[in-house]
Design an enzyme around this catalytic site. Structure first.
Site, PDB file in Angstrom:
ATOM      1  N   THR A   1      -5.624 -18.611  43.898  1.00 15.43           N
ATOM      2  CA  THR A   1      -4.176 -18.426  43.674  1.00 15.43           C
ATOM      3  C   THR A   1      -3.696 -17.229  44.493  1.00 15.43           C
ATOM      4  OG1 THR A   1      -4.312 -19.372  41.458  1.00 15.43           O
ATOM      5  CG2 THR A   1      -2.413 -17.958  41.912  1.00 15.43           C
TER       6      THR A   1
ATOM      7  N   GLN B   1     -11.045 -26.839  46.584  1.00 19.23           N
ATOM      8  CA  GLN B   1     -11.877 -27.901  46.012  1.00 19.23           C
ATOM      9  C   GLN B   1     -12.892 -28.445  47.002  1.00 19.23           C
ATOM     10  OE1 GLN B   1     -12.078 -28.869  42.931  1.00 19.23           O
ATOM     11  NE2 GLN B   1     -10.283 -27.869  42.053  1.00 19.23           N
TER      12      GLN B   1
ATOM     13  N   HIS C   1     -15.183 -19.781  41.414  1.00 18.97           N
ATOM     14  CA  HIS C   1     -15.497 -20.525  40.186  1.00 18.97           C
ATOM     15  C   HIS C   1     -15.455 -22.036  40.361  1.00 18.97           C
ATOM     16  CE1 HIS C   1     -11.511 -21.760  38.344  1.00 18.97           C
ATOM     17  NE2 HIS C   1     -11.072 -20.892  39.220  1.00 18.97           N
TER      18      HIS C   1
ATOM     19  N   THR D   1      -9.403  -1.773  44.476  1.00 19.78           N
ATOM     20  CA  THR D   1     -10.868  -1.732  44.481  1.00 19.78           C
ATOM     21  C   THR D   1     -11.414  -3.136  44.280  1.00 19.78           C
ATOM     22  OG1 THR D   1     -10.759   0.478  43.562  1.00 19.78           O
ATOM     23  CG2 THR D   1     -12.875  -0.659  43.363  1.00 19.78           C
TER      24      THR D   1
ATOM     25  N   CYS E   1       1.002 -29.641  29.901  1.00 17.40           N
ATOM     26  CA  CYS E   1       1.727 -29.672  28.635  1.00 17.40           C
ATOM     27  C   CYS E   1       2.749 -28.543  28.643  1.00 17.40           C
ATOM     28  CB  CYS E   1       0.725 -29.487  27.500  1.00 17.40           C
ATOM     29  SG  CYS E   1       1.228 -30.370  26.041  1.00 17.40           S
TER      30      CYS E   1
HETATM   31  C1  LIG Z   1      -6.713 -26.770  45.032  1.00 13.54           C
HETATM   32  C2  LIG Z   1      -6.659 -25.505  44.246  1.00 13.54           C
HETATM   33  N1  LIG Z   1      -6.055 -24.430  44.769  1.00 13.54           N
HETATM   34  C3  LIG Z   1      -5.986 -23.271  44.109  1.00 13.54           C
HETATM   35  C4  LIG Z   1      -6.526 -23.131  42.852  1.00 13.54           C
HETATM   36  C5  LIG Z   1      -6.441 -21.807  42.139  1.00 13.54           C
HETATM   37  O1  LIG Z   1      -7.701 -21.205  42.108  1.00 13.54           O
HETATM   38  P1  LIG Z   1      -8.027 -19.910  41.192  1.00 13.54           P
HETATM   39  O2  LIG Z   1      -8.335 -20.442  39.841  1.00 13.54           O
HETATM   40  O3  LIG Z   1      -9.203 -19.281  41.857  1.00 13.54           O
HETATM   41  O4  LIG Z   1      -6.845 -19.037  41.225  1.00 13.54           O
HETATM   42  C6  LIG Z   1      -7.150 -24.221  42.262  1.00 13.54           C
HETATM   43  C7  LIG Z   1      -7.688 -24.125  40.883  1.00 13.54           C
HETATM   44  O5  LIG Z   1      -7.496 -25.010  40.078  1.00 13.54           O
HETATM   45  C8  LIG Z   1      -7.238 -25.446  42.986  1.00 13.54           C
HETATM   46  O6  LIG Z   1      -7.827 -26.514  42.469  1.00 13.54           O
END
Ligand SMILES: Cc1ncc(COP(=O)(O)O)c(C=O)c1O
Length: 382
Positions: A72, A178, A200, A236, A324
């Site tokens: 994000t 992804q 993650h 940091t 939702c």
């Molecule tokens: C395609 C895509 N972009 C961005 C993100 C955001 O990633 P993060 O959870 O590391 O902020 C996700 C997470 O669901 C994602 O699937």
């Protein structure tokens, strides 16, 4: 969670044991990587080792990797920070099927006066590279596209898009969150200027990610307040998370071909089983240009969130693309952009496999689903 079957690896993934070990070790080192003394140097060396691991997976130079808190932040940094000759792009070209971490900064840029073009995808969820080329008006354009869609797994024709963007001298940002760890993602063969990823999603920890920034591209910091990350991201660094990201990338590089084959075999077993045992269902999105681990299925005539709950009660975790909001379910914008009706979009579920999923678990799901679908459909008709 003994006994549970986790088929939601596109939401997040379990940590690999190697990652847990590396993060635990890093937790005990407390130095600030910006300090010049012994403790600081030790933390700096952890950070640079992880940078090399990420760069190696991507075919990048370590200096081209900027660590962030996740994808994000990387997407926000890419969109807000991409400048060419200190000029903010006047035009952003993206699609209607992007992740909210691109859609929402795009809206903010639009409010700030940047022109935003949102391209349509076809029924299979793909962009036409010709449309991308036509939409690029000048060199002051930034194109931002998802490599692999998080809901459908659909892969965009990235090489063709990159060529179309490059031919017009514009900039390309790719949200590869992804794709990394599931298919080869190499910036030495793809002429992208910026590329985002997140630990993650590939068996690393939450709260660590990266933005690849091609050498020579000016990038204005979005988070300001320190010289970290060569002045491109103040604050940091999350050393523990970044160490985990590095190990996850090293594992991905080593295991990628076998991993992709294994995931595809599980996904195909699931789809074949569903297709033969459940009536009135369809697969959403391209079946050829798709991640090896993702299956998005429309179970006609039922509310997806009820089937999701029923599966959860049986110990199976899946996902709906729907969000939702204030108690009501909003149909997935990705599926709507592909031409599904709101009812079809709400009747769709995403199954995403990954590390730790076994054939026997897929077979257990196949034993459960037909009866659950019948019961949920019956209840929906009442
Ligand atoms: C395609 C895509 N972009 C961005 C993100 C955001 O990633 P993060 O959870 O590391 O902020 C996700 C997470 O669901 C994602 O699937």
């Amino acid at each position: 969670m003994a006994g549970r079957i986790y088929l939601d690896h596109n939401a997040t993934t379990p940590l690999r044991e190697e990652v847990v070990e590396a993060c635990t070790r890093a937790l005990r080192g407390f130095g600030n990587p910006s300090s010049t003394h012994f403790e600081g140097a030790a933390a700096r060396s952890e950070l640079e080792c992880a940078r090399a691991q990420v760069a190696s997976l991507l075919g990048a130079d370590p200096a081209e990797i900027v660590f962030t808190s996740g994808a994000t932040e990387a997407n926000n940094l890419a969109l807000r920070g991409a400048v060419r000759s200190s000029r903010v792009p006047r035009h952003l070209v993206t699609s209607r099927a992007e992740h909210p971490s691109v859609l929402e900064p795009a809206e903010a840029l639009e409010r700030a006066g940047v022109k935003v073009t949102r391209l349509a995808v076809d029924a299979s969820g793909r962009l036409d590279p010709g449309d991308v080329g036509t939409a690029v008006e000048s060199e002051a354009t930034l194109v931002s596209v998802l490599w692999a869609n998080n809901e459908t797994g659909v892969l965009q024709p990235l090489s063709e898009i990159a060529e179309a963007v490059r031919a017009r001298g514009a900039l390309l940002h790719v949200d590869a969150t992804q794709a990394v760890g599931k298919i080869p993602v190499r910036v030495d063969s793809l002429p992208a200027d910026l590329l985002s990823g997140s630990a993650h999603k590939l068996n690393g920890p939450k709260g660590a990610g990266f933005l690849f920034v091609r050498r020579g591209l000016e990038l204005e910091a979005w988070l300001r307040g320190g010289p970290q990350e060569r002045g491109r991201r103040g604050g940091t660094e999350n050393v523990v998370g970044i160490v985990g990201l590095g190990v996850a990338c090293e594992l991905a590089e080593r295991e990628l071909p076998g991993r992709a084959r294994r995931m595809a075999a599980l996904r195909d077993r699931l789809w074949e089983g569903l297709r033969t045992r459940v009536g009135a269902l369809g697969r959403n999105g391209s079946t050829t240009h798709v991640l090896p681990n993702t299956l998005n299925v429309c179970f006609e005539g039922l509310p997806g969130e009820i089937l999701l709950e029923a599966l959860d009660l049986e110990g199976v975790s899946v996902s709906t693309g729907a969000a939702c909001h204030s108690g009501s379910t909003v149909a997935s914008h990705v599926l709507l952009a592909m031409g599904l009706s709101p009812e079809q979009a709400r009747a769709s579920l995403r199954f995403s496999v990954g590390h730790g999923v076994e054939e026997a678990q897929i077979d257990r799901v196949l034993d459960l689903v037909p009866d659950l679908v019948a019961r949920v459909r019956e209840a929906a008709e009442r």
